[in-house]
Design an enzyme around this catalytic site. Structure first.
Site: not given
Ligand code: BES
Ligand code: ZN
Ligand code: ZN
Length: 476
Positions: A251, A324
């Protein structure tokens, strides 16, 4: 917090808790004084008067009562009281031990592992005396009930400790060590596999995510078998990302706090830790994919195509959608190894989109069976853990299509991100298990940088009470 049941009020108590639903239930002189001091049953702000702490509630049960008791013990924790007393009967109504134990023990949780000086350790242990003399239940029943309730809340607090522990101190092998300890203490079967196993058994999606980490990925499988003949099988699969740095799809904001990404796996440990005391009659399998998602020369990349355990090919388009991938292989493992499953859950801090959709405090639930969802809703109401249901539809299914592989790990659009994640997972659920599966996205509820109700800043232990209540309530 220590809780003891007593037959009548002890002389040595320091302070008594009185829960007030209606000021008319109190002596006139006292209610007058309380009103003068600004007391209101609409606020859970406790008020001290002589040797009594009064707290208002709208209902003498459930979340209202737990939140009120939690605010009392939090206030008292900073004072020099040692023995707190509460009568089981308040305003002519018998409170439940469940509400008292959850409100006080969950409400007084403190995480101070990383503080050099801990104010908490200076305070003496709080002892909560509960007078059971007027109860409609027998002493034996209450003693057993207390033991079971304590087992649940102590497991929740254990999960909070795990989640709050830093990635430097809690990595996949820490998961494995804790699983072994919990198995030993509770007579559970415990299998632990490393990367060799993942490779040999075609679990390439899970294996790819952990490749750049200095910590070996671990697949953990705990089994609780009831003493009485089993009524069925429940499987809970947890995402155990001990840290998620996003991988190469970093990010732009740089490093982020993501120690919470192991919350699903930690909740699995919590559930399995409580089961042996609860004597539930279902066989319960807990499966954890314990992995660290890092960057480095060996990191998996956007563009990679991974072959999961069931043979499906996945185009990696975003290495931050790693949970996932881990769950896909763990779900395949569960369904290959365990026959005749009655209910299968996966629990994961899976998407930020779930938090956007439902708010911070609610677990997102997705799946194909309305009947199963209804049962979970009952458990949500009795446990106080909030759930919200997110619907899929035929058009969203296309969002996970890939031009190069069978599917992609990241949707072509940002909209409905929690749902498209569950559509991805659905690819790894066998036909015969479609209606037996629910996906729980606990991204919001598992970890907050604020305290809310009886939940502290940080890990909350989300999922533990919800699933335990579900298991205790199911009838085939
Ligand atoms: N671990 C994160 C999701 C998350 C976000 C958990 C905020 C706790 C607090 C997950 O692995 C992730 O990064 N998901 C992405 C998915 C996207 C790239 C399709 C997301 O939610 O942005
Ligand atoms: Zn991620
Ligand atoms: Zn993640």
């Amino acid at each position: 917090m220590n809780i003891v049941l007593v037959q009548s009020k002890e002389k040595s108590i320091d302070i008594e808790i009185v829960v007030v639903k209606n000021l008319k239930d109190l002596k006139k002189s006292i209610s007058k004084k309380l009103v003068t001091l600004g007391f209101s049953i609409n606020s859970s702000e406790p008020l001290f008067l002589d040797n009594v702490v009064y707290v208002g509630v709208l209902k003498l049960k459930g979340e209202d009562l737990k939140i009120a008791l939690s605010s009392v013990v939090q206030k008292i924790a900073k004072m020099k009281f040692e023995k707190i007393y509460i009568n089981l009967t308040q305003s002519k109504k018998e409170l439940t031990l469940k509400d008292i134990v959850e409100g006080t023990v969950l409400g007084s949780y403190i995480f101070d592992k990383y503080k050099s000086k801990t104010s908490a350790k200076n305070t003496k242990e709080l002892i909560l005396n509960i007078d059971i003399s007027k109860s409609k239940h027998t002493q034996n029943d209450l003693v057993q009930e207390l033991e079971q309730r304590l087992s649940i809340v102590n497991s929740v607090n254990m999960v909070r400790d795990f989640v709050n522990t830093t990635p430097e101190d809690f990595y996949p092998d820490t998961f494995a060590k804790n699983a072994q300890r919990i198995a030993k203490e509770n007579n559970l079967e415990c299998k632990i596999y490393g990367e060799d196993y993942l490779e040999k058994n075609g679990m390439n999606a899970m294996n790819a995510v952990g490749r750049a980490s200095r910590h070996e990925s671990k697949l953990i499988h705990l089994t609780y078998k009831p003493k009485k003949p089993s009524k069925g099988k429940i499987v809970i699969v947890g995402k155990g990302l001990t840290y998620d740095c996003c991988g190469l799809s970093l990010k732009s904001t740089g490093g982020l706090s993501m120690k919470c990404d192991k919350s699903g796996g930690c909740a699995v440990l919590g559930i399995l830790n409580a089961l042996s005391t609860l004597n539930y009659e279902y066989e319960v399998h807990g499966i954890i994919g314990a992995v660290e998602n890092m960057i480095g020369g060996d990191a998996y990349k956007p563009d990679d195509v991974l072959v999961a355990k069931n043979g499906k090919t996945i185009e990696v388009r975003n290495t931050d959608a790693e949970g996932r991938l881990v769950l896909a292989d763990c779900l395949c493992y569960a369904q290959d190894e365990i026959k005749d499953i009655d209910y299968i859950f996966d629990m994961a801090t899976l998407t930020g989109a779930c938090i956007v959709g439902l708010g911070e405090y609610t677990t997102g639930v997705m799946g194909h069976s309305e009947k199963f969802k209804k049962k979970l809703l009952t458990a949500s109401k009795s446990s106080g853990e909030l759930v919200g249901f997110l619907p899929s539809n035929r058009y969203l299914l296309n969002k996970m299509n890939s031009k190069v592989a069978d599917i992609t790990n990241s949707s072509s659009s940002r909209s409905g991100g929690a749902i498209t994640a569950s559509i991805f997972l659905d690819n790894f659920i066998k036909k015969e298990n479609k209606k037996k599966w629910l996906h729980l996205d606990i991204a919001g509820a598992a970890y907050r940088e604020e305290s809310w109700g009886y939940n502290p800043y940080g890990g909350t232990g989300a999922g533990v009470r919800l699933i335990l209540d579900f298991i205790s309530q199911i009838k085939k």
